[in-house]
Design an enzyme around this catalytic site. Structure first.
Site, mmCIF file in Angstrom:
data_model
loop_
_atom_site.group_PDB
_atom_site.id
_atom_site.type_symbol
_atom_site.label_atom_id
_atom_site.label_comp_id
_atom_site.label_asym_id
_atom_site.label_seq_id
_atom_site.Cartn_x
_atom_site.Cartn_y
_atom_site.Cartn_z
ATOM 1 N N THR A 201 -22.211 -34.740 -9.448
ATOM 2 C CA THR A 201 -21.090 -33.813 -9.616
ATOM 3 C C THR A 201 -20.265 -34.169 -10.842
ATOM 4 O O THR A 201 -20.098 -35.350 -11.138
ATOM 5 C CB THR A 201 -20.177 -33.980 -8.379
ATOM 6 N N ARG A 229 -25.107 -26.304 3.723
ATOM 7 C CA ARG A 229 -24.343 -27.563 3.652
ATOM 8 C C ARG A 229 -23.313 -27.502 2.504
ATOM 9 O O ARG A 229 -23.594 -27.057 1.410
ATOM 10 C CB ARG A 229 -25.318 -28.727 3.420
ATOM 11 N N VAL A 230 -22.117 -27.946 2.803
ATOM 12 C CA VAL A 230 -21.053 -28.024 1.800
ATOM 13 C C VAL A 230 -20.568 -29.463 1.747
ATOM 14 O O VAL A 230 -20.388 -30.102 2.786
ATOM 15 C CB VAL A 230 -19.898 -27.057 2.168
ATOM 16 N N GLY A 231 -20.377 -29.976 0.555
ATOM 17 C CA GLY A 231 -19.928 -31.367 0.401
ATOM 18 C C GLY A 231 -18.428 -31.482 0.223
ATOM 19 O O GLY A 231 -17.657 -30.604 0.637
ATOM 20 N N ASP A 232 -18.031 -32.557 -0.404
ATOM 21 C CA ASP A 232 -16.606 -32.841 -0.607
ATOM 22 C C ASP A 232 -15.994 -32.063 -1.769
ATOM 23 O O ASP A 232 -14.794 -31.809 -1.793
ATOM 24 C CB ASP A 232 -16.398 -34.339 -0.848
ATOM 25 N N THR A 252 -17.302 -38.541 -6.479
ATOM 26 C CA THR A 252 -18.705 -38.167 -6.516
ATOM 27 C C THR A 252 -19.441 -39.049 -5.511
ATOM 28 O O THR A 252 -18.913 -40.080 -5.092
ATOM 29 C CB THR A 252 -19.269 -38.313 -7.942
ATOM 30 N N GLY A 253 -20.621 -38.624 -5.133
ATOM 31 C CA GLY A 253 -21.372 -39.402 -4.146
ATOM 32 C C GLY A 253 -21.605 -38.601 -2.892
ATOM 33 O O GLY A 253 -21.565 -37.364 -2.920
ATOM 34 N N GLY A 255 -20.836 -36.552 -0.142
ATOM 35 C CA GLY A 255 -19.641 -35.811 0.218
ATOM 36 C C GLY A 255 -19.176 -36.066 1.636
ATOM 37 O O GLY A 255 -17.981 -36.126 1.914
HETATM 38 N N1 ASP Z 1 -20.238 -35.165 -3.838
HETATM 39 C C1 ASP Z 1 -21.305 -34.225 -4.005
HETATM 40 C C2 ASP Z 1 -21.690 -33.658 -2.670
HETATM 41 O O1 ASP Z 1 -21.700 -34.378 -1.690
HETATM 42 C C3 ASP Z 1 -22.504 -34.783 -4.657
HETATM 43 C C4 ASP Z 1 -22.259 -35.552 -5.918
HETATM 44 O O2 ASP Z 1 -21.241 -36.095 -6.172
HETATM 45 O O3 ASP Z 1 -23.121 -35.627 -6.737
HETATM 46 O O4 ASP Z 1 -22.035 -32.512 -2.612
#
Ligand code: ASP
Length: 343
Positions: A201, A229-232, A252-253, A255
């Site tokens: 991200t 699916r939805v992340g952070d 990032t990471g 979510g």
């Molecule tokens: N945080 C994002 C998610 O979980 C992924 C990412 O940071 O690359 O969708």
């Protein structure tokens, strides 16, 4: 210590811990403008676009929008915009959020076929009484406001990685796979054919010459994720948070791990308690560790933050998280964030 020395010291991370928690402020006429982006490789071009605005006394809000659109428009970016990895059904779905110095915010999730989700998030913030629109409704709102539907065709890169993924079709959303100089060579590209990176991200936070903060975050989320699916990233307080009295943070990471602890809000709250951006990010990572049910080696979480004094910092759970910093005297410094787990 002048600003250049300070910023270099801050970049070292641990040296920064020794500094007073709120120890530095700029004289009134010094330009405080600064911009940070998650992931150095994509962050440089994004920061440069943001700087075209910040360096000309533009607003942090305009800067972060222009900045992250560079990643959204990069067809070779694995993880942001319509060129990115699809979900496990082969469809690219995008999430984005934005927040300004007045605590106004907007976001979109599960958005398809729109090239610049960040523009839609901004319109949600500016043109509706709401904060979040999702799916079909978000897409209709975008089209009603003049944005084009771009179709469902995957980029060439994404198609290759998806075909590769389909060979096993294993649903293992393990996200701790970073661009890694040891593995991928210096200046690794933003896409690898074998789908070796499955997230990255762009979260961008900035302060302008008026001392106002804004942030933006945009992503296709975890590669080959479950449909829906939805992340952070589109969740205000998780993937992004701005409080103009205190500071701004983005993440990032995985979510899910960030959502669990309201990560970016938590970082800002730690800064409110007096922690430096670096220390606040570290404490938020420690909170993730305290709360996650998952094996730490299978997940990644990285935070970056700035405070009102223009100090910045970042921290990650696992190694290989980096970010790009640009300020008047700093031309895209690459900061290899410290991590809790170092092997
Ligand atoms: N945080 C994002 C998610 O979980 C992924 C990412 O940071 O690359 O969708």
């Amino acid at each position: 210590m002048n600003r250049r020395q300070l910023l270099k010291t801050v970049a070292l991370g641990s040296a920064y811990m020794a500094m007073p928690k709120r120890g530095f402020s700029f004289s009134n006429n010094e330009d405080k403008s600064i911009v940070l982006s998650t992931w150095y490789n994509q962050g440089v071009a994004a920061n440069n676009a943001a700087w075209n605005i910040l360096g000309n006394q533009g607003t942090a809000l305009d800067a972060v929008v222009e900045g992250v659109m560079v990643s959204e428009n990069d067809i070779h970016n694995c993880c942001v915009g319509l060129g990115a990895n699809p979900d496990r059904d082969g469809i690219v779905t995008l999430d984005a959020s934005i927040m300004n110095h007045k605590s106004e915010c907007g976001s979109v999730a599960f958005l398809e076929q729109i090239a610049n989700p960040i523009l839609v998030a901004r319109m949600v913030m500016e043109k509706t009484p709401h904060v979040m629109l999702v799916g079909e409704g978000a897409q209709k709102f975008a089209v009603d406001n003049g944005l084009q539907l771009m179709g469902k065709k995957l980029s060439e890169d994404a198609n290759k990685t998806y075909q590769k993924w389909l060979e096993k079709s294993e649903y293992k959303p393990i996200i701790n796979i970073e661009r890694n100089e040891k593995k991928h060579g210096p200046n690794p590209p933003l896409f690898l054919e074998n789908g070796d990176y499955n997230h990255d991200t762009i979260g961008m936070i900035a302060m302008d010459s008026m001392g106002n903060l804004s942030g933006a975050c945009t992503t296709s989320g975890m590669g080959f994720k479950m449909r829906g699916r939805v992340g952070d990233s589109p969740i205000i307080g998780a993937g992004l948070y701005v409080d103009n009295e205190i500071g701004a943070a983005t993440s990032t990471g995985n979510g899910e791990e960030v959502i669990r602890v309201s990560g970016s809000f938590l970082v800002v709250e730690y800064m409110r308690q007096g922690y430096s951006p670096y220390a606040a990010c570290k404490k938020a990572v420690e909170r993730v560790v305290a709360k996650t049910p998952r094996k730490l080696e299978e997940i990644q979480v990285g935070f970056i933050a700035i405070n009102k004094e223009g100090e910045y910092g970042g921290y990650a759970l696992n190694k290989n998280f980096d970010y790009a910093v640009k300020a008047t005297e700093i031309d895209n410094l690459k900061v290899d964030a410290e991590s809790l787990i170092t092997n």
